[in-house]
Design a protein around this motif. Sequence first.
Motif, PDB file in Angstrom:
ATOM      1  N   LYS A 111      59.779  33.514  24.838  1.00 32.47           N
ATOM      2  CA  LYS A 111      59.962  34.185  23.548  1.00 32.47           C
ATOM      3  C   LYS A 111      61.301  34.923  23.504  1.00 32.47           C
ATOM      4  CE  LYS A 111      58.052  38.247  21.833  1.00 32.47           C
ATOM      5  NZ  LYS A 111      56.927  39.145  21.670  1.00 32.47           N
ATOM      6  N   GLU A 130      64.089  37.746  22.377  1.00 33.13           N
ATOM      7  CA  GLU A 130      64.133  39.152  21.982  1.00 33.13           C
ATOM      8  C   GLU A 130      65.552  39.495  21.568  1.00 33.13           C
ATOM      9  OE1 GLU A 130      62.760  41.726  25.064  1.00 33.13           O
ATOM     10  OE2 GLU A 130      60.658  41.460  24.506  1.00 33.13           O
ATOM     11  N   SER A 159      68.346  42.641  20.733  1.00 34.14           N
ATOM     12  CA  SER A 159      68.690  44.049  20.870  1.00 34.14           C
ATOM     13  C   SER A 159      70.201  44.192  20.768  1.00 34.14           C
ATOM     14  CB  SER A 159      68.203  44.575  22.223  1.00 34.14           C
ATOM     15  OG  SER A 159      68.541  45.917  22.368  1.00 34.14           O
ATOM     16  N   SER A 180      70.704  32.382  22.409  1.00 37.64           N
ATOM     17  CA  SER A 180      71.010  33.256  23.536  1.00 37.64           C
ATOM     18  C   SER A 180      72.318  32.850  24.208  1.00 37.64           C
ATOM     19  CB  SER A 180      69.862  33.201  24.542  1.00 37.64           C
ATOM     20  OG  SER A 180      70.158  33.947  25.673  1.00 37.64           O
ATOM     21  N   THR A 222      62.971  35.713  27.020  1.00 33.18           N
ATOM     22  CA  THR A 222      62.060  36.339  27.975  1.00 33.18           C
ATOM     23  C   THR A 222      61.251  35.275  28.698  1.00 33.18           C
ATOM     24  OG1 THR A 222      60.255  36.551  26.386  1.00 33.18           O
ATOM     25  CG2 THR A 222      61.865  38.353  26.470  1.00 33.18           C
ATOM     26  N   LEU A 248      58.949  37.093  14.299  1.00 33.33           N
ATOM     27  CA  LEU A 248      59.436  38.295  14.981  1.00 33.33           C
ATOM     28  C   LEU A 248      60.489  38.954  14.100  1.00 33.33           C
ATOM     29  CD1 LEU A 248      59.991  36.785  18.526  1.00 33.33           C
ATOM     30  CD2 LEU A 248      57.954  37.897  17.643  1.00 33.33           C
ATOM     31  N   TYR A 303      63.134  42.141  13.698  1.00 34.25           N
ATOM     32  CA  TYR A 303      63.863  43.212  14.348  1.00 34.25           C
ATOM     33  C   TYR A 303      64.654  43.932  13.267  1.00 34.25           C
ATOM     34  CZ  TYR A 303      62.662  40.563  18.495  1.00 34.25           C
ATOM     35  OH  TYR A 303      61.981  39.888  19.464  1.00 34.25           O
ATOM     36  N   ASN A 346      64.957  46.645  18.500  1.00 29.39           N
ATOM     37  CA  ASN A 346      63.513  46.424  18.484  1.00 29.39           C
ATOM     38  C   ASN A 346      62.817  47.628  17.889  1.00 29.39           C
ATOM     39  OD1 ASN A 346      64.185  44.148  19.848  1.00 29.39           O
ATOM     40  ND2 ASN A 346      63.342  44.776  21.788  1.00 29.39           N
TER      41      ASN A 346
END
Length: 125
Positions: free
Chosen positions: A43, A45, A47, A91, A102, A117, A119, A124
Amino acid sequence: MIIKGTINLIKGMFVVFKHLFKRPVTLEYPEKKRILNDVFRGKPEVSGCIGCGICQMVCPSGAISIKKDENGKVIEYKFDLKKCIICGNCSYYCPKGAIKMTKEYELASDDKKDLTLCYKGGSND
């Protein structure tokens, strides 16, 4: 007919006994989980997104959407896991390294809302 059946039975028993002493191929999931290697992609993420949009351009499935305000600051960053193919392009090509893949892979859900998801503001929340 009886001889042919007996031969087939012996062949079948040979296959069973051959595999009887080998290690099992499967795991007792979910009690035992597989050990993941360092390059596993799970998954995503986010930030610290600066909103450059490169991830949106390189995503082959169109799973990423970015909303910006009039000043160009990121208001909302969305990953649609229903579309995401976990390729890791976002990424890899992120110039700031804001997107990390992740090791979380248990993403199944009964609710479609769990597969989006969000953000807020590049962090986050």
